[in-house]
Design a protein around this motif. Structure first.
Motif, mmCIF file in Angstrom:
data_model
loop_
_atom_site.group_PDB
_atom_site.id
_atom_site.type_symbol
_atom_site.label_atom_id
_atom_site.label_comp_id
_atom_site.label_asym_id
_atom_site.label_seq_id
_atom_site.Cartn_x
_atom_site.Cartn_y
_atom_site.Cartn_z
ATOM 1 N N LEU A 66 0.826 -1.201 0.000
ATOM 2 C CA LEU A 66 0.000 0.000 0.000
ATOM 3 C C LEU A 66 0.858 1.247 0.000
ATOM 4 N N LEU A 67 1.913 1.247 0.823
ATOM 5 C CA LEU A 67 2.809 2.398 0.846
ATOM 6 C C LEU A 67 3.563 2.522 -0.482
ATOM 7 N N ARG A 68 3.934 1.388 -1.065
ATOM 8 C CA ARG A 68 4.622 1.430 -2.351
ATOM 9 C C ARG A 68 3.724 2.045 -3.422
ATOM 10 N N ARG A 69 2.449 1.645 -3.464
ATOM 11 C CA ARG A 69 1.544 2.211 -4.455
ATOM 12 C C ARG A 69 1.341 3.712 -4.222
ATOM 13 N N THR A 70 1.279 4.114 -2.952
ATOM 14 C CA THR A 70 1.101 5.537 -2.641
ATOM 15 C C THR A 70 2.306 6.357 -3.086
ATOM 16 N N LEU A 71 3.515 5.870 -2.760
ATOM 17 C CA LEU A 71 4.722 6.602 -3.135
ATOM 18 C C LEU A 71 4.917 6.599 -4.653
ATOM 19 N N THR A 72 4.545 5.502 -5.298
ATOM 20 C CA THR A 72 4.668 5.452 -6.752
ATOM 21 C C THR A 72 3.735 6.464 -7.410
ATOM 22 N N ALA A 73 2.512 6.585 -6.890
ATOM 23 C CA ALA A 73 1.580 7.577 -7.438
ATOM 24 C C ALA A 73 2.104 8.992 -7.237
ATOM 25 N N ILE A 74 2.724 9.243 -6.074
ATOM 26 C CA ILE A 74 3.311 10.573 -5.841
ATOM 27 C C ILE A 74 4.466 10.815 -6.792
ATOM 28 N N GLY A 75 5.306 9.791 -7.005
ATOM 29 C CA GLY A 75 6.434 9.946 -7.922
ATOM 30 C C GLY A 75 5.994 10.186 -9.352
ATOM 31 N N LEU A 76 4.926 9.506 -9.779
ATOM 32 C CA LEU A 76 4.429 9.723 -11.133
ATOM 33 C C LEU A 76 3.856 11.120 -11.299
ATOM 34 N N ALA A 77 3.243 11.636 -10.249
ATOM 35 C CA ALA A 77 2.610 12.951 -10.353
ATOM 36 C C ALA A 77 3.609 14.098 -10.223
ATOM 37 N N LEU A 78 4.595 13.946 -9.336
ATOM 38 C CA LEU A 78 5.477 15.071 -9.014
ATOM 39 C C LEU A 78 6.958 14.773 -9.177
ATOM 40 N N ALA A 79 7.326 13.522 -9.443
ATOM 41 C CA ALA A 79 8.726 13.133 -9.620
ATOM 42 C C ALA A 79 9.499 13.271 -8.307
ATOM 43 N N GLY A 80 10.763 13.685 -8.345
ATOM 44 C CA GLY A 80 11.680 13.559 -7.225
ATOM 45 C C GLY A 80 11.490 14.520 -6.077
ATOM 46 N N ALA A 99 9.856 17.432 -5.572
ATOM 47 C CA ALA A 99 8.499 17.839 -5.215
ATOM 48 C C ALA A 99 7.726 16.689 -4.602
ATOM 49 N N GLY A 100 7.902 15.482 -5.118
ATOM 50 C CA GLY A 100 7.230 14.324 -4.536
ATOM 51 C C GLY A 100 7.702 14.034 -3.124
ATOM 52 N N ALA A 101 9.009 14.194 -2.861
ATOM 53 C CA ALA A 101 9.528 13.971 -1.513
ATOM 54 C C ALA A 101 8.967 14.995 -0.532
ATOM 55 N N ARG A 102 8.792 16.226 -0.977
ATOM 56 C CA ARG A 102 8.225 17.240 -0.085
ATOM 57 C C ARG A 102 6.765 16.919 0.246
ATOM 58 N N LEU A 103 5.993 16.478 -0.756
ATOM 59 C CA LEU A 103 4.606 16.121 -0.496
ATOM 60 C C LEU A 103 4.530 14.899 0.414
ATOM 61 N N ALA A 104 5.386 13.918 0.186
ATOM 62 C CA ALA A 104 5.381 12.727 1.041
ATOM 63 C C ALA A 104 5.697 13.082 2.484
ATOM 64 N N ALA A 105 6.654 13.986 2.703
ATOM 65 C CA ALA A 105 6.980 14.400 4.069
ATOM 66 C C ALA A 105 5.797 15.096 4.722
ATOM 67 N N ALA A 106 5.047 15.905 3.932
ATOM 68 C CA ALA A 106 3.868 16.564 4.489
ATOM 69 C C ALA A 106 2.785 15.569 4.862
ATOM 70 N N LEU A 107 2.753 14.406 4.191
ATOM 71 C CA LEU A 107 1.768 13.372 4.487
ATOM 72 C C LEU A 107 2.255 12.380 5.542
ATOM 73 N N GLY A 108 3.441 12.617 6.098
ATOM 74 C CA GLY A 108 3.979 11.734 7.127
ATOM 75 C C GLY A 108 4.633 10.482 6.579
ATOM 76 N N LEU A 109 5.071 10.481 5.330
ATOM 77 C CA LEU A 109 5.698 9.322 4.700
ATOM 78 C C LEU A 109 7.187 9.594 4.554
ATOM 79 N N ARG A 110 7.994 8.629 4.976
ATOM 80 C CA ARG A 110 9.445 8.793 4.919
ATOM 81 C C ARG A 110 9.966 8.226 3.600
#
Length: 480
Positions: free
Chosen positions: A61-75, A77-88
């Protein structure tokens, strides 16, 4: 399969956050002996379907979530959004997940669209392939040569129709990889090439664009004309209403700033309405008669300028000696508005080459009446441009009606014998790709969906600040 248990251990998997707290799954898993003597591994660990995978410390589930973030925002920007969502995670981890995704399957394509896009404008280019029926990107190829396209077509089911631009490389690649496919030249590029030919033709007859200089009339001069007192139209009506509103509020004792806050306007806008004595002074196109420090000296300047009693600098020194405290540019601008009786007003500037070419190529229903009249005047003075206009109109009728199979050959013959060098060259270029051009002016297919996807590729490139490699950009275009 194995039934011999080697050991058990606790496996920890990072999962999606619960609220604002990171979550972790603890699994007690078994390790089994491998009874296959030919296998290099002696033991292996059981996997939980839909939850774990080998050598991975995050849940599916976490892999699918991070993959969707990576597809939408790439490196980043995606890492910043993931940190805001509490994902390391890190930008490199997101990019690796995106690159590890499998390509979508490519089925049979009936109508294939081909066009190029810039990875680095002017230096590095690529080729985008789309399904014109579904308008989805099928693949991205490096370069814009014939070889990558021919190799891709050879490895996939041959399409029935290939929509392309006028590029010779794509024509050769399509002919090599899918010799039985019908090649269709894009109508937009055909019209674009025609517009370039028209602009060159207009540039060659630039002398015909200017209106002939007429003899000065015996009637009243420009300085004797009287402007209308009450302009009409929507803008004049708005100026009248706003002028009455501002002066009504001033009569109540409200100040400029108070009126601006009350109406939601800018302070300078309210000042402009307040200083105007009548609303006619505010109509666009009329010279505002607001008080000026030059007003007491205008009569003196007008008399001396009309009688040619000095240059502008001399007249400025004279009014300065009389008490005028303004600048030299104020006097200069006022004197330039005056026209001496023996000096006719300069003729209006002729329209530019590009504007006239636009008039010729534009649909008559979308051309204002003023421009239509000016175009008719120019065409009446220049037989060559009139012949070009007729050729453009007939080509436009053939393009919009898709009657290329009936009229293209006769149009090429007419253009070739017209005596117009640019139109003859354009017609000759059509004969070099006659089958594709005929299909483009007859078939309903075009490269419009391809151009839309090229714009989408540009958006993804800018989102990654142009630093994305071809493989990452390809994954995002295919899967995002």
């Amino acid at each position: 399969m194995s039934g011999r248990v080697h050991s058990r251990y606790r496996r920890r998997l990072a999962d999606v956050a619960v609220g604002d707290r990171p979550a972790e799954l603890w699994l007690l898993v078994r390790r089994f002996f491998c009874d296959n003597l030919a296998c290099a591994a002696k033991t292996f660990v059981e996997q939980v379907a839909g939850l774990t995978r080998r050598r991975c410390r995050i849940s599916e589930l976490l892999r699918r979530t991070l993959t969707a973030i990576g597809l939408a925002l790439a490196g980043r920007a995606g890492a910043r959004l993931a940190a805001a969502l509490g994902l390391r995670t890190s930008r490199n981890s997101l990019i690796r997940m995106v690159k590890a995704l499998p390509d979508p399957p490519v089925g049979p394509v009936k109508v294939l669209g081909v066009d190029d896009f810039a990875l680095k404008r002017g230096h590095v280019y690529g080729t985008v392939l789309i399904d014109c029926q579904t308008r989805k990107v099928i693949d991205l190829l490096p370069g814009r040569d014939a070889t990558p396209l021919a190799e891709w077509l050879a490895g996939h089911p041959a399409p029935e129709v290939i929509c392309r631009d006028r590029s010779g490389a794509y024509a050769d690649g399509a002919r090599t990889g899918a010799p039985g496919a019908l090649q269709v030249a894009d109508r937009f590029h055909l019209w674009q090439n025609l517009a370039v030919a028209v602009e060159r033709c207009v540039a060659g007859h630039k002398a015909c664009l200017a209106d002939p200089v007429a003899a000065p009339p015996d009637g009243p001069t420009a300085s004797d004309r009287v402007e209308p007192v009450d302009p009409t139209g929507p803008m004049a009506e708005r100026r009248r209403e706003h002028h009455a509103l501002v002066h009504g509020l001033l009569a109540r004792g409200m100040g400029i700033r108070e009126i601006a806050r009350y109406l939601g306007w800018g302070r300078h806008t309210v000042q402009r309405y307040a200083r105007a004595a009548t609303w006619q002074q505010l109509v666009v196109g009329r010279r505002r008669q607001l008080p000026s420090s030059l007003d007491p000296f205008k009569k003196f300047l007008r008399e001396h300028w009309t009688a040619r009693r000095g240059a502008i600098c001399d007249l400025y020194q004279q009014v300065a000696a009389q008490g005028f405290g303004g600048s030299y540019s104020t006097v200069r601008d006022f004197l330039r508005t005056l026209t001496a009786p023996d000096q006719p007003a300069p003729p209006p500037a002729p329209p530019s080459v590009r504007r006239v070419a636009g008039w010729i190529c534009r649909h008559p229903d979308n051309l204002p009446e003023r421009d239509t009249l000016r175009l008719k005047t120019i065409l009446a003075r220049c037989p060559e441009l009139d012949a070009t206009f007729d050729l453009v109109r007939s080509f436009a009728a053939m393009l919009t009606g898709r009657t290329g199979s009936k009229h293209l050959t006769s149009w090429i013959t007419t253009a070739s014998t017209s005596g117009l060098a640019t139109m003859t060259a354009f017609a000759k270029g059509l004969t070099l790709d006659l089958d594709a051009v005929t299909a483009g002016l007859t078939q309903p297919w075009n490269s419009g969906p391809v151009e839309g996807n090229v714009n989408r590729i540009k958006m993804l490139k800018r989102q990654m600040y142009g630093r994305a490699g071809f493989d990452l950009l390809r994954k995002r275009v295919l899967l995002a």
